[in-house]
Design a protein around this motif. Sequence first.
Motif, PDB file in Angstrom:
ATOM      1  N   THR A  86       5.988   0.325  -4.953  1.00 55.99           N
ATOM      2  CA  THR A  86       5.055  -0.386  -4.071  1.00 55.99           C
ATOM      3  C   THR A  86       5.790  -1.013  -2.889  1.00 55.99           C
ATOM      4  O   THR A  86       5.326  -0.938  -1.742  1.00 55.99           O
ATOM      5  N   LEU A  87       6.970  -1.628  -3.162  1.00 55.83           N
ATOM      6  CA  LEU A  87       7.761  -2.190  -2.062  1.00 55.83           C
ATOM      7  C   LEU A  87       8.193  -1.103  -1.079  1.00 55.83           C
ATOM      8  O   LEU A  87       8.158  -1.315   0.148  1.00 55.83           O
ATOM      9  N   LEU A  89       6.695   1.741  -0.470  1.00 58.43           N
ATOM     10  CA  LEU A  89       5.530   2.196   0.285  1.00 58.43           C
ATOM     11  C   LEU A  89       5.154   1.190   1.368  1.00 58.43           C
ATOM     12  O   LEU A  89       4.851   1.567   2.512  1.00 58.43           O
ATOM     13  N   ILE A  90       5.207  -0.100   1.043  1.00 57.23           N
ATOM     14  CA  ILE A  90       4.886  -1.128   2.039  1.00 57.23           C
ATOM     15  C   ILE A  90       5.892  -1.088   3.193  1.00 57.23           C
ATOM     16  O   ILE A  90       5.533  -1.188   4.371  1.00 57.23           O
ATOM     17  N   VAL A  93       5.167   1.853   5.443  1.00 58.15           N
ATOM     18  CA  VAL A  93       3.981   1.617   6.279  1.00 58.15           C
ATOM     19  C   VAL A  93       4.314   0.667   7.422  1.00 58.15           C
ATOM     20  O   VAL A  93       3.905   0.877   8.573  1.00 58.15           O
ATOM     21  N   VAL A  94       5.079  -0.393   7.135  1.00 62.32           N
ATOM     22  CA  VAL A  94       5.455  -1.356   8.185  1.00 62.32           C
ATOM     23  C   VAL A  94       6.317  -0.677   9.250  1.00 62.32           C
ATOM     24  O   VAL A  94       6.117  -0.881  10.460  1.00 62.32           O
TER      25      VAL A  94
END
Length: 262
Positions: A86-87, A89-90, A93-94
């Motif tokens: 999840t980290l 992927l975030i 995206v950023v």
Amino acid sequence: MNRKAIDVSSGTTLSTTRLLFPQPTKPVQRLPPVQDEPMSNPAGQPSQPSRNRPVSPHSNRRYYASRVKESLTGRATKCICSFFLTLLLIGAVVAFVLWLSLRPHRPRFHIEQFSIPGIKQDGGFQNTVITFNLTIRNPNQNIGIFYDHMEAQVYYRETLFGVTALGPPFYQGPKNTTVVASRINGTPLPGDNPVWQMVLADRFTGTVVFRLDITAEVRSKVAAIYNGRRDHTMHVDCQVEVGPDGVILPRSVDRRCPVYFY
């Protein structure tokens, strides 16, 4: 002789032959009990008969405890992997959003004016003045550019005609256009010089091609973040076509020059 006897009580007639001469009975053969042969394993040795042993309650407890421990370990591993994925992927995206918002582009150089009137002479390159101006466009939305040092060189084929520095350092903000004009005093060429003879041959065809090379040391400023750690060397290559009078031809006006970084 077959004689018959009468049973008085029942009134039935009995055969005297059976009474006098009874039939011999055959002896009954008794077979020995069948014993099960022990099964043999692949090695040819008889296998031991299986015995049902009672299961200890302590063994059941250890088994279920190990199963519970494995289940908890698997769940913890899945949670940790999900957290790091999840980290990641975030972060991706950023980074993608930042790249879309900044979208760095190279500055755009366009040659607007170029004049070298000395090629009109027949006795050699005596009037060595070369004038030009060009526009520098910063197409970035949030990136500014510092030009710490710029230098211009004019070549005919591989021969250097002149070199000059292009003014003091300056800063160009985002979405901004800067006009740079300069003048070069080149090196004279005598009439019998082979390079000058090639210039005259091209002038006779109606087109003489010069190359304006620009070298610059640049730095970037992204939004409010100033990148002053190191300069990047930028190279600009402008091909300029002039007529027999030494003035830039219309097809070369506003021509975009390739930009390279190294």
